[in-house]
Write an enzyme that holds these catalytic residues in place. Structure first.
Site, PDB file in Angstrom:
ATOM      1  N   GLU A 169      15.006   9.921  -5.513  1.00  0.00           N
ATOM      2  CA  GLU A 169      16.216   9.521  -4.770  1.00  0.00           C
ATOM      3  C   GLU A 169      17.015  10.767  -4.388  1.00  0.00           C
ATOM      4  O   GLU A 169      18.214  10.881  -4.662  1.00  0.00           O
ATOM      5  CB  GLU A 169      17.046   8.497  -5.560  1.00  0.00           C
ATOM      6  CG  GLU A 169      16.268   7.211  -5.784  1.00  0.00           C
ATOM      7  CD  GLU A 169      17.093   5.988  -6.194  1.00  0.00           C
ATOM      8  OE1 GLU A 169      18.293   6.135  -6.507  1.00  0.00           O
ATOM      9  OE2 GLU A 169      16.524   4.882  -6.179  1.00  0.00           O
ATOM     10  N   GLU A 292       9.984   2.045  -7.221  1.00  0.00           N
ATOM     11  CA  GLU A 292      11.057   1.291  -7.889  1.00  0.00           C
ATOM     12  C   GLU A 292      11.265  -0.006  -7.117  1.00  0.00           C
ATOM     13  O   GLU A 292      11.554   0.030  -5.913  1.00  0.00           O
ATOM     14  CB  GLU A 292      12.357   2.093  -7.949  1.00  0.00           C
ATOM     15  CG  GLU A 292      12.273   3.252  -8.920  1.00  0.00           C
ATOM     16  CD  GLU A 292      13.606   3.947  -9.165  1.00  0.00           C
ATOM     17  OE1 GLU A 292      14.659   3.279  -9.079  1.00  0.00           O
ATOM     18  OE2 GLU A 292      13.568   5.155  -9.443  1.00  0.00           O
TER      19      GLU A 292
HETATM   20  O1  AHR Z   1      15.894   2.080 -12.120  1.00  0.00           O
HETATM   21  C1  AHR Z   1      17.219   2.450 -12.268  1.00  0.00           C
HETATM   22  C2  AHR Z   1      17.666   3.501 -11.269  1.00  0.00           C
HETATM   23  O2  AHR Z   1      17.632   2.973  -9.992  1.00  0.00           O
HETATM   24  C3  AHR Z   1      16.825   4.737 -11.165  1.00  0.00           C
HETATM   25  O3  AHR Z   1      17.140   5.685 -12.127  1.00  0.00           O
HETATM   26  C4  AHR Z   1      17.164   5.259  -9.815  1.00  0.00           C
HETATM   27  O4  AHR Z   1      16.117   5.999  -9.242  1.00  0.00           O
HETATM   28  C5  AHR Z   1      17.520   4.012  -9.033  1.00  0.00           C
HETATM   29  O5  AHR Z   1      18.702   4.153  -8.356  1.00  0.00           O
END
Ligand code: AHR
Length: 481
Positions: A169, A292
């Site tokens: 991110e 994710e």
């Molecule tokens: O999964 C939780 C968080 O969500 C992670 O650390 C991040 O990459 C995303 O914003």
């Protein structure tokens, strides 16, 4: 009646689509996976045996670690050797991270799970040399200082690192970069992610946040040739609003349908990001890595807001199945996906409370889908089963696996399929269902949502079975090639 064609020239469903994510966040790593050598909770080398046993059953193929946002604050040297250096976990509750679980413990976990490594490196607050040294420490079979340090820490042979993420991110918690700046950073950092001693690393660049199509375009144009994968993050939030996400367990019919609507957005996101990737990479060399995904609700009342601990209902089971179906349909580009997260965080497989463990409804979906791993995809058009049902079908080892989801809250759904030849055997027929959409497993009632047997009618080439409202089924049928 859905007629299934033969899997000619179609894509394979990469087993890594059922990948997991374990971040140093809340009670995922500590308590969830790692209890340490002195714990009264049964463990092997500090890792919970009940958790490993449950995760082995669903054949976890790969585990992404150590973050997430944590990755861009992680300095791996603090987590190796006798003298572990604590740090503050500023993203997740500001708690002290002991660094007791580090590189060696991660590879111990992988070995116990028989899973591949997907390590996310630190670009946001890290240095190129630090990343370079980590790769050398893990993978180089030599007498260099890093390889010698690993040996002094008890590991003679290097490990295999199959996947390495260069930042996480980077548009947000990983450094708040603009796409061109990150593309340049990526190009620089990845240069030093080297293949040593026969190890072959697939390099994964940080991809877009949901519908940020410009990010994908810039990354593919400016750095595409240097990457093997580009990630995508998209979470299902029932309201679509971070400020009012809603409860994991207390929702009405509207909350159910809105959650599913938000989940189905994944199809559009992948389609549009894929089209951009196709423009730059028509041969589909670069994989889309959805590293994710999953539901994100308000935390359970009374728990640390920074720990992202949430319950998991039949709604989560349906969300998991629908996302996996979407990934299967796009498996010509989607090569890996990592649900967030494996234990005790967000849409988890498992929840723990001291020595107790429950399997969530989402866990049971991964169980139902395990036969799709590395199978040939057989297309069923999105929408072919009507407005409230979806299916995914694959073929492996002379057997068809059909998974169907009925997300209607009121209506029974009768699934009817016709195969290319006579069905010889019903190898598996299971249904995940509960009387209430809000049903979930607790430590006092861990089997409220569990897999049950599913009656199946077979007539020659045809198969028919009923799905109760809000349920998911998998039927595996033997059929000679
Ligand atoms: O999964 C939780 C968080 O969500 C992670 O650390 C991040 O990459 C995303 O914003």
């Amino acid at each position: 009646m859905i007629r299934l064609s033969e899997p000619t020239a179609l894509h394979r469903i990469d087993r890594r689509i059922q990948g997991q994510f374990a971040e140093h966040l809340g009670r995922c790593v500590y308590e969830g996976l790692w209890v340490g050598a002195d714990s009264p909770i049964p463990h092997r080398n500090g890792i919970r045996t009940d958790v490993v046993q449950a995760l082995r059953h669903i054949k976890v193929p790969v585990v992404r670690w150590p973050g997430g946002c944590f990755a861009d604050e992680y300095h791996w040297l603090k987590g190796v050797g006798e003298d572990r250096q604590p740090m503050v976990n500023s993203h997740w509750g500001g708690v002290v991270e002991s660094n007791e679980f580090g590189t060696h413990e991660y590879f111990e976990l992988l070995q116990q799970l028989d899973a591949e490594a997907y390590i996310n490196g630190n670009v946001g607050s890290g240095a190129v040399a630090e990343m370079q040294d980590w790769i050398e420490y893990m993978t180089l079979d030599s007498t260099t200082p890093m390889a010698e340090l690993r040996k002094r820490h008890g590991r003679e042979q290097p490990w295999k690192v199959e996947f390495f993420g260069v930042g996480n991110e980077s548009w947000g918690c990983g450094g708040n970069m603009l796409p061109l700046h990150y593309a340049n950073q990526y190009r620089q950092f990845q240069t030093y992610v080297r293949n040593y001693s026969g190890n072959r690393i697939s390099k994964i660049a940080c991809g877009a946040n949901a519908d940020d199509y410009e990010w994908t375009d810039v990354l593919m144009a400016r750095a595409g040739e240097h990457m093997d994968g580009l990630s995508l993050h998209y979470y299902t939030i029932p309201t679509g609003e971070w400020s009012t996400k809603g409860s994991a367990t207390d929702f009405d019919d509207h909350g159910w349908h809105e959650t599913i609507r938000q989940t189905l957005r994944m199809e559009e996101l992948i389609t549009r990001h894929s089209a951009i990737m196709d423009k730059h990479d028509p041969a589909k060399r670069v994989g889309m890595i959805v590293d994710e995904w999953g539901t994100w609700y308000d935390v359970e009342p009374g728990t640390n807001p920074g720990f992202l601990y949430q319950q998991n209902t039949m709604r989560d089971a349906v969300v998991a199945a629908l996302n996996l179906n979407i990934f299967h349909r796009h498996a010509d580009r989607v090569r890996m996906a990592n649900i967030a997260q494996m234990v005790n965080v967000l849409q988890a497989m498992l929840l723990t409370d001291g020595p107790r463990l429950v399997k969530t409804p989402t866990y049971h979906v991964f169980d139902l889908y395990s036969d799709h791993q590395d199978a040939q995809f057989i297309p069923v058009a999105a929408g072919a089963l009507g407005a409230h049902a979806d299916a995914t079908v694959s073929r492996k080892d002379d057997a068809y696996t059909i998974s169907v989801t009925n997300w209607s809250l009121e209506r029974l759904f009768t699934a009817e399929f016709e195969l290319g030849g006579k069905v010889t055997e019903v190898l598996r027929a299971q249904l995940l269902h509960s009387d209430r959409p809000t049903a979930h497993n607790t430590f006092d009632a861990p089997e409220t949502v569990a897999l049950g047997d599913l009656p199946v009618q077979v007539d020659g080439r045809r198969v028919r079975f009923d799905l109760l409202p809000h349920s998911i089924a998998t039927v595996r049928l033997g059929q000679p090639a």
